[in-house]
Design a protein around this motif. Structure first.
Motif, PDB file in Angstrom:
ATOM      1  N   ARG A 126      17.261-119.992 -14.813  1.00  0.00           N
ATOM      2  CA  ARG A 126      16.862-119.038 -15.839  1.00  0.00           C
ATOM      3  C   ARG A 126      17.404-117.657 -15.497  1.00  0.00           C
ATOM      4  NH1 ARG A 126      13.085-121.072 -19.302  1.00  0.00           N
ATOM      5  NH2 ARG A 126      12.404-123.158 -18.732  1.00  0.00           N
ATOM      6  N   LEU A 127      17.348-116.748 -16.460  1.00  0.00           N
ATOM      7  CA  LEU A 127      17.767-115.384 -16.195  1.00  0.00           C
ATOM      8  C   LEU A 127      16.844-114.777 -15.145  1.00  0.00           C
ATOM      9  CD1 LEU A 127      18.458-113.894 -19.736  1.00  0.00           C
ATOM     10  CD2 LEU A 127      20.124-114.622 -18.035  1.00  0.00           C
ATOM     11  N   GLY A 128      17.402-113.997 -14.226  1.00  0.00           N
ATOM     12  CA  GLY A 128      16.597-113.392 -13.169  1.00  0.00           C
ATOM     13  C   GLY A 128      15.801-112.201 -13.669  1.00  0.00           C
ATOM     14  N   GLU A 129      14.508-112.167 -13.349  1.00  0.00           N
ATOM     15  CA  GLU A 129      13.664-111.031 -13.748  1.00  0.00           C
ATOM     16  C   GLU A 129      14.183-109.731 -13.136  1.00  0.00           C
ATOM     17  OE1 GLU A 129      11.315-111.000 -15.951  1.00  0.00           O
ATOM     18  OE2 GLU A 129      11.355-113.171 -16.283  1.00  0.00           O
ATOM     19  N   GLU A 130      14.674-109.817 -11.897  1.00  0.00           N
ATOM     20  CA  GLU A 130      15.146-108.594 -11.236  1.00  0.00           C
ATOM     21  C   GLU A 130      16.389-108.038 -11.909  1.00  0.00           C
ATOM     22  OE1 GLU A 130      15.469-108.510  -6.973  1.00  0.00           O
ATOM     23  OE2 GLU A 130      13.969-110.097  -6.796  1.00  0.00           O
ATOM     24  N   GLU A 131      17.275-108.946 -12.345  1.00  0.00           N
ATOM     25  CA  GLU A 131      18.492-108.507 -13.025  1.00  0.00           C
ATOM     26  C   GLU A 131      18.131-107.861 -14.375  1.00  0.00           C
ATOM     27  OE1 GLU A 131      18.104-111.360 -11.503  1.00  0.00           O
ATOM     28  OE2 GLU A 131      19.662-111.393  -9.964  1.00  0.00           O
ATOM     29  N   LEU A 132      17.181-108.485 -15.079  1.00  0.00           N
ATOM     30  CA  LEU A 132      16.747-107.920 -16.360  1.00  0.00           C
ATOM     31  C   LEU A 132      16.153-106.524 -16.152  1.00  0.00           C
ATOM     32  CD1 LEU A 132      15.103-111.093 -17.937  1.00  0.00           C
ATOM     33  CD2 LEU A 132      17.059-109.853 -18.884  1.00  0.00           C
ATOM     34  N   PHE A 133      15.308-106.408 -15.133  1.00  0.00           N
ATOM     35  CA  PHE A 133      14.666-105.111 -14.871  1.00  0.00           C
ATOM     36  C   PHE A 133      15.704-104.059 -14.468  1.00  0.00           C
ATOM     37  CE2 PHE A 133      12.433-102.256 -11.772  1.00  0.00           C
ATOM     38  CZ  PHE A 133      11.805-101.486 -12.745  1.00  0.00           C
ATOM     39  N   ALA A 182      17.014 -95.339  -7.865  1.00  0.00           N
ATOM     40  CA  ALA A 182      18.048 -95.928  -7.008  1.00  0.00           C
ATOM     41  C   ALA A 182      17.348 -97.021  -6.204  1.00  0.00           C
ATOM     42  CB  ALA A 182      18.650 -94.862  -6.093  1.00  0.00           C
ATOM     43  N   PHE A 183      17.726 -98.263  -6.473  1.00  0.00           N
ATOM     44  CA  PHE A 183      16.995 -99.402  -5.912  1.00  0.00           C
ATOM     45  C   PHE A 183      17.219 -99.554  -4.404  1.00  0.00           C
ATOM     46  CE2 PHE A 183      16.851-100.382 -10.346  1.00  0.00           C
ATOM     47  CZ  PHE A 183      15.746-101.185 -10.531  1.00  0.00           C
ATOM     48  N   GLN A 184      16.179-100.023  -3.760  1.00  0.00           N
ATOM     49  CA  GLN A 184      16.299-100.310  -2.330  1.00  0.00           C
ATOM     50  C   GLN A 184      17.257-101.486  -2.124  1.00  0.00           C
ATOM     51  OE1 GLN A 184      12.548-101.223  -0.469  1.00  0.00           O
ATOM     52  NE2 GLN A 184      13.415-101.178   1.598  1.00  0.00           N
ATOM     53  N   TYR A 185      17.127-102.496  -2.988  1.00  0.00           N
ATOM     54  CA  TYR A 185      18.020-103.665  -2.915  1.00  0.00           C
ATOM     55  C   TYR A 185      18.640-103.889  -4.297  1.00  0.00           C
ATOM     56  CZ  TYR A 185      15.172-104.444   1.240  1.00  0.00           C
ATOM     57  OH  TYR A 185      14.515-104.278   2.432  1.00  0.00           O
ATOM     58  N   PRO A 186      19.735-103.196  -4.598  1.00  0.00           N
ATOM     59  CA  PRO A 186      20.349-103.360  -5.931  1.00  0.00           C
ATOM     60  C   PRO A 186      20.825-104.804  -6.121  1.00  0.00           C
ATOM     61  CG  PRO A 186      21.243-101.439  -4.780  1.00  0.00           C
ATOM     62  CD  PRO A 186      20.476-102.233  -3.765  1.00  0.00           C
ATOM     63  N   VAL A 187      20.526-105.366  -7.287  1.00  0.00           N
ATOM     64  CA  VAL A 187      20.907-106.765  -7.546  1.00  0.00           C
ATOM     65  C   VAL A 187      22.331-106.846  -8.086  1.00  0.00           C
ATOM     66  CG1 VAL A 187      18.589-107.662  -7.920  1.00  0.00           C
ATOM     67  CG2 VAL A 187      19.837-106.655  -9.834  1.00  0.00           C
ATOM     68  N   GLU A 188      22.914-108.019  -7.975  1.00  0.00           N
ATOM     69  CA  GLU A 188      24.254-108.259  -8.512  1.00  0.00           C
ATOM     70  C   GLU A 188      24.147-108.621  -9.988  1.00  0.00           C
ATOM     71  OE1 GLU A 188      26.252-111.147  -6.089  1.00  0.00           O
ATOM     72  OE2 GLU A 188      26.113-109.879  -4.297  1.00  0.00           O
ATOM     73  N   ILE A 189      25.055-108.081 -10.785  1.00  0.00           N
ATOM     74  CA  ILE A 189      25.084-108.404 -12.217  1.00  0.00           C
ATOM     75  C   ILE A 189      26.415-109.090 -12.507  1.00  0.00           C
ATOM     76  CG2 ILE A 189      24.861-107.500 -14.560  1.00  0.00           C
ATOM     77  CD1 ILE A 189      22.348-106.943 -13.012  1.00  0.00           C
ATOM     78  N   PRO A 190      26.466-110.403 -12.436  1.00  0.00           N
ATOM     79  CA  PRO A 190      27.741-111.117 -12.609  1.00  0.00           C
ATOM     80  C   PRO A 190      28.301-110.949 -14.023  1.00  0.00           C
ATOM     81  CG  PRO A 190      26.033-112.586 -11.725  1.00  0.00           C
ATOM     82  CD  PRO A 190      25.359-111.328 -12.162  1.00  0.00           C
ATOM     83  N   GLY A 191      29.609-110.852 -14.094  1.00  0.00           N
ATOM     84  CA  GLY A 191      30.281-110.843 -15.392  1.00  0.00           C
ATOM     85  C   GLY A 191      30.241-109.514 -16.123  1.00  0.00           C
ATOM     86  N   VAL A 192      29.615-108.486 -15.529  1.00  0.00           N
ATOM     87  CA  VAL A 192      29.548-107.173 -16.177  1.00  0.00           C
ATOM     88  C   VAL A 192      30.237-106.163 -15.261  1.00  0.00           C
ATOM     89  CG1 VAL A 192      28.031-105.399 -17.126  1.00  0.00           C
ATOM     90  CG2 VAL A 192      27.353-107.810 -17.249  1.00  0.00           C
ATOM     91  N   THR A 193      31.346-105.615 -15.726  1.00  0.00           N
ATOM     92  CA  THR A 193      32.085-104.698 -14.852  1.00  0.00           C
ATOM     93  C   THR A 193      31.374-103.352 -14.757  1.00  0.00           C
ATOM     94  OG1 THR A 193      33.440-103.824 -16.641  1.00  0.00           O
ATOM     95  CG2 THR A 193      34.317-105.749 -15.474  1.00  0.00           C
ATOM     96  N   VAL A 194      31.627-102.666 -13.649  1.00  0.00           N
ATOM     97  CA  VAL A 194      31.069-101.330 -13.425  1.00  0.00           C
ATOM     98  C   VAL A 194      31.428-100.409 -14.590  1.00  0.00           C
ATOM     99  CG1 VAL A 194      31.308 -99.278 -11.963  1.00  0.00           C
ATOM    100  CG2 VAL A 194      31.022-101.542 -10.920  1.00  0.00           C
ATOM    101  N   GLY A 195      32.701-100.463 -15.005  1.00  0.00           N
ATOM    102  CA  GLY A 195      33.176 -99.582 -16.065  1.00  0.00           C
ATOM    103  C   GLY A 195      32.454 -99.812 -17.371  1.00  0.00           C
ATOM    104  N   LYS A 196      32.288-101.074 -17.731  1.00  0.00           N
ATOM    105  CA  LYS A 196      31.661-101.421 -19.003  1.00  0.00           C
ATOM    106  C   LYS A 196      30.164-101.091 -18.971  1.00  0.00           C
ATOM    107  CE  LYS A 196      31.218-105.321 -21.899  1.00  0.00           C
ATOM    108  NZ  LYS A 196      31.090-106.759 -21.960  1.00  0.00           N
ATOM    109  N   PHE A 197      29.548-101.412 -17.846  1.00  0.00           N
ATOM    110  CA  PHE A 197      28.112-101.166 -17.676  1.00  0.00           C
ATOM    111  C   PHE A 197      27.792 -99.671 -17.791  1.00  0.00           C
ATOM    112  CE2 PHE A 197      25.175 -99.755 -14.285  1.00  0.00           C
ATOM    113  CZ  PHE A 197      23.977-100.182 -14.814  1.00  0.00           C
ATOM    114  N   LEU A 198      28.541 -98.848 -17.062  1.00  0.00           N
ATOM    115  CA  LEU A 198      28.251 -97.412 -17.078  1.00  0.00           C
ATOM    116  C   LEU A 198      28.575 -96.788 -18.432  1.00  0.00           C
ATOM    117  CD1 LEU A 198      29.244 -96.014 -13.585  1.00  0.00           C
ATOM    118  CD2 LEU A 198      27.095 -95.667 -14.797  1.00  0.00           C
TER     119      LEU A 198
END
Lengths: 413, 262
Positions: free
Chosen positions: A358-365, B86-102
């Motif tokens: 499923r989609l990750g809650e942390e990624e969504l947040f 600013a997260f303590q443990y930033p998560v990975e966002i697959p398939g989304v580039t830095v440029g597009k996201f920002l």
């Protein structure tokens, strides 16, 4: 034979298919290959063609195509437009409606489709041939390498549509084909489509096929490819539509050292069912294959992926990998992943992997904390999930696929 | 956008566990506050609750930003009102580039049709130069395969680009080498001014030598146990958290029979 009308071979093919069709029963869940296609109580025989097909209708000539090697467009079973860049036509490239295939190519396309009919084992597959009046035919002569894509568009209509794509690449030829099959809204149709590919030695085809039928329609699609020695077949298939969608890709790595890449994306909305199947049959030594399928299902959507790597006894040195990743987007969403290996030789490297989550809650947040609404965060992650596959498609194809997924996600919200 | 934040009696927890037990804190526009305290005292919980992480449950108290009930807002609305975490443990966002996201994150903060793409690209390149990040990161998927230090720099890069009025840095300095630490501090100091306040959560004095705070708070057992000026950092350095425990925790610990985990 030369005196016969251009469509005579097609008429013969239809009547042969018709006799087989008449002698067969509709597939039921008893049939192993149809066990997971959710036909439910759908009455297939209600999808009769509204008007008899017309194979004699000539394609209107479009102008010189811009930024493409050629395009052909069908609307409600008729060839609406065909156009090919003059420089390629002069070198013997042929892009035409099936019924207008020039005499010197008829034998080749006929044997390609006869082989496909012979390999069709159920009534729905045979039905396609019994109603086959039109389709797109592409031939690229030996040694010709064409970088710009060819386009084939099918706007399905009527009650029943039997669209066909047939491609033959001569030795060492190279081509790209982008095909899109869409349907009318607000009207249930059955699209029983086929795509067949013959790749002679050393040839190479990049193929992008998008199916975006409406959710009230049924979409069946059989894809057959035969790979000669050292040839390369690279397909990306996107299936977005149909209340019931069923796709079967049969890839025969018949030539030594041939290479197949099959990528697939499917999206299954609420109440939809998707049955995606891909078979890679390694018949010759030293061939490689990579299959990567990714799917997502909304709440109440139901999908199954069935993947097969089969290695024949003599196919030593086979290198094959099959991967399937799925995303469940809501309660009641279900995707079954059924990868299978059948290995008849010791000297091979074959593996498969599958995962459904499923989609990750942390990624969504994380995305929401940057200002993305909950809906946009979800959409961004779903599109991102498919990006490694869709990212390698030409821009227009990628955009059309993303737009289709976006629209279906919005419908689910 | 000013960022006057008032936290009153905030109580919150996660999965049935009480963590924040009545936090009171006020951050006026343009102020830099440091938040210290032992592990498990509730610093990260406070950061997450302020940003609106749905994994946490607010059980009491209130949070006002510019007088508005902040807890009633969706996380995305909080972000668009000027809060940044600013997260303590930033998560990975697959398939989304830095440029597009920002680009999208900035577009969301711009008036409709009011975003200039060329200005954005220019700003992004300048901010990346400032953070000493390779421009190739623009086309990489967000945080995917980034090292720990690269992820932290990416958080600060986002902060610079999004220009929040109030930023919470949740242990952004942890695990960084001295060069990366300098960049993080430079990033905060670059924004520092009347329109930018920050809550810097940290265990270490070294970051606070570079980002000199206006106020320092020590969290202990879900409350702000002691507040002071930057001299409090020296006291903590000399005496450790035991000093806080002795002064504020003995009674409770005796009652509960256990120590806060460290």
């Amino acid at each position: 034979m030369m005196g016969a009308s251009p469509g005579a071979w097609l008429r013969d093919l239809r009547s042969e298919a018709r006799s087989r069709f008449d002698a067969m029963e509709w597939p039921t869940a008893e049939l192993e290959d149809w066990r997971r296609t959710r036909l439910g109580g759908i009455d297939l025989s209600s999808f009769v063609p509204e008007a008899p097909g017309d194979e004699e209708a000539r394609c209107a000539g479009g102008g010189e195509p811009a930024a493409s090697a050629g395009f052909i467009r069908f609307s409600e079973g008729r060839c609406a437009e065909v156009s090919i860049a003059a420089r390629w036509a002069e070198l013997g490239v042929c892009l035409s409606g099936l019924a207008s295939v020039p005499a010197e190519r008829r034998g080749a396309v006929e044997s390609l489709l006869r082989a496909a009919l012979a390999g069709s084992g159920d009534r729905v597959a045979v039905w396609h041939f019994a109603e086959l009046f039109q389709g797109a035919f592409l031939f690229v002569p030996p040694g010709l390498r064409i970088e710009e894509p060819f386009y084939a568009d099918f706007e399905e209509g009527g009650r029943f549509a039997a669209s066909q794509v047939a491609v033959i690449l001569g030795e060492g030829a190279r081509a790209t084909l982008i095909s899109h099959r869409s349907g009318p809204g607000g009207k249930a149709i059955l699209s029983d489509a086929r795509s067949d590919f013959l790749l002679e030695a050393g040839s190479s085809l990049r193929l992008f096929e998008l199916q975006s039928l409406e959710a009230d329609s049924l979409g069946f699609h059989s894809v057959g490819a035969r790979l000669g020695e050292g040839s390369s077949f690279d397909r990306l298939g996107v299936d977005l539509g149909g209340g019931v969608s069923r796709t079967r890709v049969e890839c025969a790595l018949a030539g030594r050292g041939s290479d197949a890449r099959l990528d697939g994306v499917y999206y299954c909305g609420s109440g939809q069912s998707v049955d995606a199947g891909a078979a890679l049959r390694h018949l010759a030594p030293g061939a490689t294959s990579r299959a990567t399928y990714k799917g997502a299902a909304a709440g109440g959507g139901n999908a199954v992926f069935q993947g097969l790597i089969e290695v024949a006894e003599g196919a030593s040195g086979t290198d094959a990998f099959l991967s399937n990743r799925n995303l469940l987007l809501g309660p009641g969403a279900r995707i079954d992943s059924l990868p299978t290996l059948k290995i008849g030789n010791d000297d091979v490297r074959c593996s498969h992997g599958s995962a459904t989550g499923r989609l990750g809650e942390e990624e969504l947040f994380y995305l929401r904390s940057r200002g993305f609404s909950a809906a946009e965060a979800k959409e961004t992650l779903v599109l991102g999930f498919f990006e490694d596959i869709l990212g390698r498609a030409p821009d227009a194809f990628r955009e059309a696929a993303l737009e289709g997924i976006r629209r279906r996600l919005a419908e689910a919200a | 956008m000013a960022g006057h934040l008032i936290i009153k009696g905030l109580e919150a927890g996660i999965a049935g566990k009480d963590i924040l037990a009545g936090v009171d804190l006020e951050v006026r526009a343009g102020e830099i506050h440091a938040l210290m305290g032992p592990n498990g005292s509730g610093k990260s919980t406070l950061a997450n609750v302020l940003m609106g992480n749905p994994a946490y449950e607010v059980r009491g108290g209130e949070v006002l930003l510019e007088g508005e009930d902040f807890l009633a807002l969706d996380p995305s609305e909080r972000a668009l009102r000027g809060l940044f975490l600013a997260f303590q443990y930033p998560v990975e966002i697959p398939g989304v580039t830095v440029g597009k996201f920002l680009k999208r994150a900035i577009e969301l903060r711009s008036p409709p049709g009011g975003m200039s793409v060329s200005a954005y690209i220019k700003d992004l390149r300048a901010a990346m130069d400032f953070m000493e990040m390779d421009q190739a990161f623009i086309n990489r998927y967000l945080n995917q395969g980034f090292s720990g230090g690269e992820k932290k720099r990416m958080e600060v890069l986002q902060m610079i680009m999004l220009k929040p009025s109030l930023a919470i840095l949740d242990e952004t300095d942890s695990g960084l080498d001295i060069d990366a630490l300098r960049l993080v501090a430079d990033g905060v100091n670059r924004l520092r001014g009347p329109g930018f306040g920050a809550l810097v959560i940290t265990h270490y004095r070294r970051i606070l030598e570079r980002i000199v705070p206006d106020f320092v708070h020590v969290m202990y057992k879900g409350r702000i146990a002691v507040s002071g000026g930057k001299e409090l950092v020296e006291t903590l350095e000399a005496k450790g958290y035991d000093w806080i425990r002795e002064r504020y925790g003995i009674e409770e610990e005796a009652n509960e029979g256990s120590l806060v985990s460290t």
